[in-house]
Design a protein around this motif. Sequence first.
Motif, PDB file in Angstrom:
ATOM      1  N   UNK A 215       0.784  -1.227   0.000  1.00 56.27           N
ATOM      2  CA  UNK A 215       0.000   0.000   0.000  1.00 56.27           C
ATOM      3  C   UNK A 215       0.813   1.273   0.000  1.00 56.27           C
ATOM      4  N   UNK A 216       2.144   1.161  -0.173  1.00 57.50           N
ATOM      5  CA  UNK A 216       2.994   2.345  -0.145  1.00 57.50           C
ATOM      6  C   UNK A 216       3.929   2.350  -1.347  1.00 57.50           C
ATOM      7  N   UNK A 217       4.587   3.480  -1.567  1.00 56.58           N
ATOM      8  CA  UNK A 217       5.554   3.611  -2.654  1.00 56.58           C
ATOM      9  C   UNK A 217       6.983   3.533  -2.118  1.00 56.58           C
ATOM     10  N   UNK A 218       7.164   2.887  -0.969  1.00 55.56           N
ATOM     11  CA  UNK A 218       8.461   2.807  -0.313  1.00 55.56           C
ATOM     12  C   UNK A 218       9.002   1.382  -0.431  1.00 55.56           C
ATOM     13  N   UNK A 219      10.282   1.200  -0.832  1.00 56.92           N
ATOM     14  CA  UNK A 219      10.845  -0.147  -0.919  1.00 56.92           C
ATOM     15  C   UNK A 219      10.840  -0.853   0.433  1.00 56.92           C
ATOM     16  N   UNK A 220      10.499  -2.136   0.419  1.00 52.82           N
ATOM     17  CA  UNK A 220      10.542  -2.960   1.620  1.00 52.82           C
ATOM     18  C   UNK A 220      11.939  -3.574   1.697  1.00 52.82           C
ATOM     19  N   UNK A 221      12.848  -2.895   2.379  1.00 53.19           N
ATOM     20  CA  UNK A 221      14.263  -3.241   2.362  1.00 53.19           C
ATOM     21  C   UNK A 221      14.515  -4.658   2.898  1.00 53.19           C
ATOM     22  N   UNK A 222      13.899  -4.995   4.024  1.00 52.64           N
ATOM     23  CA  UNK A 222      14.170  -6.300   4.645  1.00 52.64           C
ATOM     24  C   UNK A 222      13.607  -7.447   3.811  1.00 52.64           C
ATOM     25  N   UNK A 223      12.375  -7.314   3.327  1.00 57.99           N
ATOM     26  CA  UNK A 223      11.785  -8.382   2.515  1.00 57.99           C
ATOM     27  C   UNK A 223      12.556  -8.564   1.211  1.00 57.99           C
ATOM     28  N   UNK A 224      12.974  -7.463   0.632  1.00 66.46           N
ATOM     29  CA  UNK A 224      13.723  -7.526  -0.618  1.00 66.46           C
ATOM     30  C   UNK A 224      15.050  -8.261  -0.417  1.00 66.46           C
TER      31      UNK A 224
ATOM     32  N   UNK B  45      -3.775   9.625 -28.374  1.00 64.46           N
ATOM     33  CA  UNK B  45      -5.100  10.236 -28.497  1.00 64.46           C
ATOM     34  C   UNK B  45      -5.377  11.267 -27.406  1.00 64.46           C
ATOM     35  N   UNK B  46      -4.610  11.255 -26.334  1.00 59.38           N
ATOM     36  CA  UNK B  46      -4.874  12.106 -25.172  1.00 59.38           C
ATOM     37  C   UNK B  46      -4.199  13.466 -25.305  1.00 59.38           C
ATOM     38  N   UNK B  47      -4.730  14.416 -24.546  1.00 67.37           N
ATOM     39  CA  UNK B  47      -4.121  15.747 -24.490  1.00 67.37           C
ATOM     40  C   UNK B  47      -3.023  15.796 -23.432  1.00 67.37           C
ATOM     41  N   UNK B  48      -3.253  15.090 -22.314  1.00 67.88           N
ATOM     42  CA  UNK B  48      -2.280  15.048 -21.225  1.00 67.88           C
ATOM     43  C   UNK B  48      -2.264  13.646 -20.641  1.00 67.88           C
ATOM     44  N   UNK B  49      -1.159  13.324 -19.949  1.00 66.34           N
ATOM     45  CA  UNK B  49      -0.999  11.983 -19.389  1.00 66.34           C
ATOM     46  C   UNK B  49      -0.592  12.079 -17.931  1.00 66.34           C
ATOM     47  N   UNK B  50      -1.200  11.222 -17.101  1.00 65.76           N
ATOM     48  CA  UNK B  50      -0.777  11.029 -15.711  1.00 65.76           C
ATOM     49  C   UNK B  50      -0.437   9.552 -15.583  1.00 65.76           C
ATOM     50  N   UNK B  51       0.816   9.245 -15.283  1.00 64.69           N
ATOM     51  CA  UNK B  51       1.245   7.848 -15.347  1.00 64.69           C
ATOM     52  C   UNK B  51       2.342   7.565 -14.339  1.00 64.69           C
ATOM     53  N   UNK B  52       2.589   6.282 -14.128  1.00 64.83           N
ATOM     54  CA  UNK B  52       3.728   5.847 -13.332  1.00 64.83           C
ATOM     55  C   UNK B  52       5.002   6.090 -14.142  1.00 64.83           C
ATOM     56  N   UNK B  53       6.068   6.504 -13.457  1.00 64.63           N
ATOM     57  CA  UNK B  53       7.258   6.974 -14.153  1.00 64.63           C
ATOM     58  C   UNK B  53       8.252   5.911 -14.546  1.00 64.63           C
ATOM     59  N   UNK B  54       7.786   4.721 -14.932  1.00 65.45           N
ATOM     60  CA  UNK B  54       8.684   3.708 -15.453  1.00 65.45           C
ATOM     61  C   UNK B  54       9.210   4.107 -16.828  1.00 65.45           C
TER      62      UNK B  54
ATOM     63  N   UNK C 276       4.282   9.578 -11.598  1.00 69.46           N
ATOM     64  CA  UNK C 276       4.349   9.085 -10.225  1.00 69.46           C
ATOM     65  C   UNK C 276       5.595   8.231 -10.068  1.00 69.46           C
ATOM     66  N   UNK C 277       6.418   8.546  -9.083  1.00 72.22           N
ATOM     67  CA  UNK C 277       7.656   7.811  -8.858  1.00 72.22           C
ATOM     68  C   UNK C 277       7.553   6.974  -7.587  1.00 72.22           C
ATOM     69  N   UNK C 278       8.337   5.872  -7.571  1.00 67.46           N
ATOM     70  CA  UNK C 278       8.178   4.825  -6.555  1.00 67.46           C
ATOM     71  C   UNK C 278       9.110   5.015  -5.372  1.00 67.46           C
TER      72      UNK C 278
ATOM     73  N   UNK D  94      12.409   6.382  -3.103  1.00 65.95           N
ATOM     74  CA  UNK D  94      13.828   6.646  -3.312  1.00 65.95           C
ATOM     75  C   UNK D  94      14.532   5.424  -3.916  1.00 65.95           C
ATOM     76  N   UNK D  95      14.822   5.487  -5.212  1.00 67.68           N
ATOM     77  CA  UNK D  95      15.675   4.496  -5.850  1.00 67.68           C
ATOM     78  C   UNK D  95      16.405   5.174  -6.995  1.00 67.68           C
ATOM     79  N   UNK D  96      17.522   4.605  -7.416  1.00 70.91           N
ATOM     80  CA  UNK D  96      18.409   5.290  -8.352  1.00 70.91           C
ATOM     81  C   UNK D  96      17.761   5.530  -9.704  1.00 70.91           C
ATOM     82  N   UNK D  97      16.948   4.569 -10.187  1.00 71.49           N
ATOM     83  CA  UNK D  97      16.323   4.737 -11.500  1.00 71.49           C
ATOM     84  C   UNK D  97      15.341   5.907 -11.496  1.00 71.49           C
ATOM     85  N   UNK D  98      14.396   5.882 -10.540  1.00 70.24           N
ATOM     86  CA  UNK D  98      13.369   6.926 -10.516  1.00 70.24           C
ATOM     87  C   UNK D  98      13.948   8.290 -10.178  1.00 70.24           C
ATOM     88  N   UNK D  99      14.918   8.315  -9.258  1.00 71.84           N
ATOM     89  CA  UNK D  99      15.552   9.596  -8.925  1.00 71.84           C
ATOM     90  C   UNK D  99      16.191  10.219 -10.157  1.00 71.84           C
TER      91      UNK D  99
END
Length: 359
Positions: free
Chosen positions: A73-82, A261-270, A287-289, A291-296
Amino acid sequence: MRYAFYITNHGFGHASRNVPIIIQLLKNNQDSIIYIKTDSVRCDFLKRNLSEYVSRIYYYEDCNENGLILEKGKMIPNISEMEQTIRKDFIHWDFYIDREVRFLIENKIDIVISDIIPWALKAARACRIPSLLIGNFTWSEMYKSYYSREIWEPYEECYRMADKAVWYEIHVKELHGYCKDYECVSMVSRSVDKTEVERIRNRFSKEIIFVSLGGSAEISRPIPVGHLPYEFLVTRGLKMEGANVHMLPEDMVNTPDYIAASDYVIAKGGWSTVAEILLQRKKCALLFRGENSEDNNTKLILEERKQCVGLNGDELTNLGVIIDKIKQLKPDTYDIYQNDTEKICRIITQIAGTNSLLR
């Protein structure tokens, strides 16, 4: 020619950006055969996008990766599970490599293309098949943001075994040190169906906002947008309410048609979504996920170029404000971006041709 694509199963972007490359390779040579290694979900996605070439593509659903694991439910990396998942995966790497060495030899593969599965490159090196690493980041420098050397170094050792690397526009400059033989290219995107674009546009009289944020953008309460003077074309993720909200099916094949076809886009920043947006020269909010090196890196570059409004998730409940910010953007030129699919295919074919001549 026989091409083996090893595609990470982290999201859909890596799969989608290989679609135009695979299609072009098949068009360039009627005798070419493509072998795709990823997981079952990505295979299903690729089959929908590559249905015209079913007789010349073989799919294998036996490659999985850890990728970036977020807290629920968050945009924060789960460091321990990863970390736990990565360490468990290391145990199987020798098995993966041995399996792929047998696969590559048995199928007489001419080249391995990795986006961005590390151990595929080690397998290619073991059986002296040339390899290409292609991407805008790797897991090694991604994991350097969170872990000590023992976690990221095995990844980097594999990436350094690539015979050549191709780095997409908006990549992390650290990648230049991975491979002595590398080329920087612009972007790739799936093709746009102009007839479909016109059909979408003709359905509406108001400005169109394409919203594609994926499951990582889940917000528990619905967001009312019926009062806003736009038509919203929405993929899964945000729960938006209003007669002007049009949910797109999950098995939709080609998002570039809706972007065009759209005038503007709201999207995840992959990266792949960003490429499809920028090649269509659309103003956007991304939308960025966390703090990680790619998205930053992506956020920093695109904000400097005034080509996106960066979002972290909290602002999504007020889409009217986001759209106003998008409209205020005054982007630097989009002319720096071009579709480099053909250039990438020439690089791949040249490397593969060298191997086939040695047989």
